[in-house]
Design a protein around this motif. Structure first.
Motif, PDB file in Angstrom:
ATOM      1  N   VAL A  51       0.854  -1.188   0.000  1.00 60.32           N
ATOM      2  CA  VAL A  51       0.000   0.000   0.000  1.00 60.32           C
ATOM      3  C   VAL A  51       0.892   1.240   0.000  1.00 60.32           C
ATOM      4  O   VAL A  51       1.722   1.415   0.898  1.00 60.32           O
ATOM      5  CB  VAL A  51      -0.925   0.025   1.232  1.00 60.32           C
ATOM      6  CG1 VAL A  51      -1.775   1.290   1.238  1.00 60.32           C
ATOM      7  CG2 VAL A  51      -1.801  -1.221   1.259  1.00 60.32           C
ATOM      8  N   THR A 100       0.547  -4.616   4.217  1.00 62.26           N
ATOM      9  CA  THR A 100      -0.585  -4.880   5.102  1.00 62.26           C
ATOM     10  C   THR A 100      -1.107  -6.294   4.902  1.00 62.26           C
ATOM     11  O   THR A 100      -1.045  -6.844   3.791  1.00 62.26           O
ATOM     12  CB  THR A 100      -1.730  -3.879   4.855  1.00 62.26           C
ATOM     13  OG1 THR A 100      -2.247  -4.059   3.530  1.00 62.26           O
ATOM     14  CG2 THR A 100      -1.244  -2.445   5.011  1.00 62.26           C
ATOM     15  N   ARG A 104      -5.781  -5.606   7.058  1.00 61.65           N
ATOM     16  CA  ARG A 104      -5.292  -4.245   6.822  1.00 61.65           C
ATOM     17  C   ARG A 104      -4.395  -3.735   7.950  1.00 61.65           C
ATOM     18  O   ARG A 104      -4.284  -2.534   8.183  1.00 61.65           O
ATOM     19  CB  ARG A 104      -6.450  -3.283   6.586  1.00 61.65           C
ATOM     20  CG  ARG A 104      -7.271  -3.638   5.341  1.00 61.65           C
ATOM     21  CD  ARG A 104      -8.333  -2.602   5.056  1.00 61.65           C
ATOM     22  NE  ARG A 104      -9.102  -2.942   3.860  1.00 61.65           N
ATOM     23  CZ  ARG A 104     -10.107  -2.218   3.369  1.00 61.65           C
ATOM     24  NH1 ARG A 104     -10.455  -1.083   3.979  1.00 61.65           N
ATOM     25  NH2 ARG A 104     -10.745  -2.601   2.285  1.00 61.65           N
ATOM     26  N   GLU A 106      -0.653  -3.176   9.349  1.00 65.45           N
ATOM     27  CA  GLU A 106       0.686  -3.014   8.781  1.00 65.45           C
ATOM     28  C   GLU A 106       1.644  -4.037   9.385  1.00 65.45           C
ATOM     29  O   GLU A 106       1.812  -4.090  10.602  1.00 65.45           O
ATOM     30  CB  GLU A 106       1.226  -1.600   9.031  1.00 65.45           C
ATOM     31  CG  GLU A 106       0.493  -0.510   8.280  1.00 65.45           C
ATOM     32  CD  GLU A 106      -0.687   0.047   9.040  1.00 65.45           C
ATOM     33  OE1 GLU A 106      -0.857  -0.323  10.221  1.00 65.45           O
ATOM     34  OE2 GLU A 106      -1.439   0.857   8.470  1.00 65.45           O
TER      35      GLU A 106
END
Length: 207
Positions: A51, A100, A104, A106
């Protein structure tokens, strides 16, 4: 304890002052993209995604930086102000990514620096401890190299050191990087200055 201003040491030895940390740094480079680099890995085969963080807040950046690099004594960004960090990671020639998981969360980071013409430095590359040892490093390196080898780039390079994960150096070599320099770095121990907890890292603290 050997004092830094004590008697001379033999050839090849260097005193390390109290509060400092010494490590051996190895720099590695790649001068051509590996064969088959552009072949894509099906997204469904990988439980993580990359991301782009284009305008990450410095504090958010520091949190991920510490989670990924704290156990290995990453420190260079921790002493910088918000303005200094923003000047780096918001530079259009720097690309910052979070890795991620499917929730979602990290679990890793990648930072690419194109500020030197014709080069890309993989500045930071890694996962939090719970995400290592699962084969994700090969996937992330493939993605890193796909992003790094853009038209005009003739060299991709990175470095690691003896306070880093001991698997890092052989991993980078297995991915096609060749060592081109090695040197000793003596730096303020980030644990002594309070930038990192004293119970992280494998190198002993010299007080």
């Amino acid at each position: 304890m050997i004092e830094a201003d004590g008697p001379p040491l033999g050839h090849g030895y260097h005193n390390v002052r109290a509060g400092d940390l010494a490590c051996v740094v190895t720099a590695l480079e790649m001068l051509a993209p590996p064969e088959g680099l552009r072949r894509l890995v099906p997204e469904g085969d990988v439980p993580v995604q990359l991301v782009r963080w284009k305008e990450a807040a410095p504090e958010k950046y520091r949190l991920l930086y510490k989670r990924v690099g704290g156990p290995w004594l990453w420190w260079t960004r921790l002493g910088k102000s918000d303005g200094e960090i923003a000047a780096i990671i918001h530079d259009p020639r720097v690309q910052l990514f979070a890795v991620t998981d499917r929730a979602r969360v990290e679990v890793g980071m990648l930072e690419l620096d194109f500020r030197v013409e014709g080069e890309c430095e993989i500045v930071f590359f890694g996962f939090i401890k719970g995400a290592t040892g699962k084969g994700l490093g090969k996937w992330l390196m493939r993605r890193a190299l796909q992003l790094a080898w853009v038209p005009g780039v003739e060299r991709v390079w990175l470095h690691t050191c003896t306070t880093d994960d001991p698997r890092a150096l052989p991993f980078y070599q297995s991915q096609g990087f060749a060592p081109f320099a090695r040197f000793v770095e003596i730096l303020p121990d980030p644990r002594v200055g309070g930038l990192l907890p004293q119970d992280v890292g494998s190198a002993p603290i010299i007080l």
